[in-house]
Design a protein around this motif. Structure first.
Motif, short mmCIF file in Angstrom:
data_model
loop_
_atom_site.label_atom_id
_atom_site.label_comp_id
_atom_site.label_asym_id
_atom_site.label_seq_id
_atom_site.Cartn_x
_atom_site.Cartn_y
_atom_site.Cartn_z
N ILE A 129 -1.75 -5.32 5.05
CA ILE A 129 -0.58 -5.08 5.90
C ILE A 129 -0.98 -4.33 7.16
CG2 ILE A 129 1.59 -3.79 6.03
CD1 ILE A 129 1.93 -4.45 3.00
N SER A 130 -1.86 -3.33 7.03
CA SER A 130 -2.26 -2.55 8.21
C SER A 130 -3.03 -3.39 9.22
CB SER A 130 -3.07 -1.32 7.80
OG SER A 130 -4.30 -1.70 7.24
N GLN A 131 -3.74 -4.41 8.74
CA GLN A 131 -4.47 -5.28 9.66
C GLN A 131 -3.53 -6.16 10.49
OE1 GLN A 131 -7.18 -7.38 7.09
NE2 GLN A 131 -8.63 -5.67 7.02
N GLU A 132 -2.32 -6.35 9.99
CA GLU A 132 -1.35 -7.17 10.71
C GLU A 132 -0.66 -6.40 11.84
OE1 GLU A 132 1.33 -8.59 7.73
OE2 GLU A 132 -0.20 -9.80 6.72
N ILE A 133 -0.82 -5.10 11.84
CA ILE A 133 -0.19 -4.26 12.88
C ILE A 133 -1.10 -4.22 14.10
CG2 ILE A 133 0.66 -1.95 13.43
CD1 ILE A 133 1.21 -1.64 10.40
N PRO A 134 -0.59 -4.56 15.28
CA PRO A 134 -1.41 -4.55 16.49
C PRO A 134 -1.95 -3.15 16.82
CG PRO A 134 0.70 -5.64 16.89
CD PRO A 134 0.77 -5.01 15.54
N ALA A 135 -3.10 -3.09 17.43
CA ALA A 135 -3.74 -1.82 17.79
C ALA A 135 -2.84 -0.98 18.69
CB ALA A 135 -5.08 -2.08 18.47
N GLU A 136 -2.06 -1.63 19.55
CA GLU A 136 -1.17 -0.89 20.45
C GLU A 136 -0.15 -0.07 19.67
OE1 GLU A 136 -0.84 -4.68 20.81
OE2 GLU A 136 -2.89 -4.34 21.52
N GLU A 137 0.31 -0.60 18.54
CA GLU A 137 1.27 0.12 17.71
C GLU A 137 0.63 1.32 17.03
OE1 GLU A 137 4.56 -0.40 17.66
OE2 GLU A 137 4.16 -1.90 19.19
N TRP A 138 -0.62 1.14 16.56
CA TRP A 138 -1.33 2.27 15.94
C TRP A 138 -1.53 3.40 16.95
CZ3 TRP A 138 -1.32 2.73 11.00
CH2 TRP A 138 -1.42 1.63 10.17
N GLU A 139 -1.77 3.04 18.19
CA GLU A 139 -2.01 4.05 19.23
C GLU A 139 -0.75 4.86 19.55
OE1 GLU A 139 -3.64 1.81 22.47
OE2 GLU A 139 -5.48 1.35 21.35
N LYS A 140 0.42 4.34 19.22
CA LYS A 140 1.67 5.06 19.47
C LYS A 140 1.90 6.20 18.47
CE LYS A 140 4.09 1.04 21.39
NZ LYS A 140 5.21 0.11 21.17
N LEU A 141 1.20 6.16 17.35
CA LEU A 141 1.39 7.20 16.33
C LEU A 141 0.78 8.51 16.79
CD1 LEU A 141 0.56 5.19 13.11
CD2 LEU A 141 2.80 5.89 13.92
#
Length: 95
Positions: A55-67
């Motif tokens: 599931i985490s691989q399906e999340i774009p890197a841009e979204e991870w950077e918002k955390l």
């Protein structure tokens, strides 16, 4: 009469040598069941972690950077608005 009650009745009627063998067998079965339970729990955890990874691989890197970088340390702050923890997580040497 329950199975345990029947077993107790039979154990009361058998010689001590057979009772000792029965005890060893019961302890073996108990250990076997505990081992299988632990293996199942480990398997369940590995399956869960595998699912999280997919599931985490399906999340774009841009979204991870918002955390926020301190999300795990200040989860209650971000979820409920409690006071933010500004303390450093590094341990200081007493010397």
């Amino acid at each position: 009469m329950t199975i345990k009650e029947r077993l107790i009745k039979e154990l009361e009627e058998i010689p001590d040598t057979i009772a000792e063998e029965m005890l060893n067998f019961c302890l073996f079965l108990k250990h076997k069941n505990q081992t299988q339970t632990k293996e199942q729990e480990k398997s369940d955890l590995l399956n869960f972690l595998h699912d999280v990874e997919i599931i985490s691989q399906e999340i774009p890197a841009e979204e991870w950077e918002k955390l926020p970088v301190d999300l795990s340390k200040n989860l209650d702050y971000y979820l409920y608005g409690t006071q933010k923890n500004y303390r450093s997580t590094c341990l200081r040497s007493p010397f």
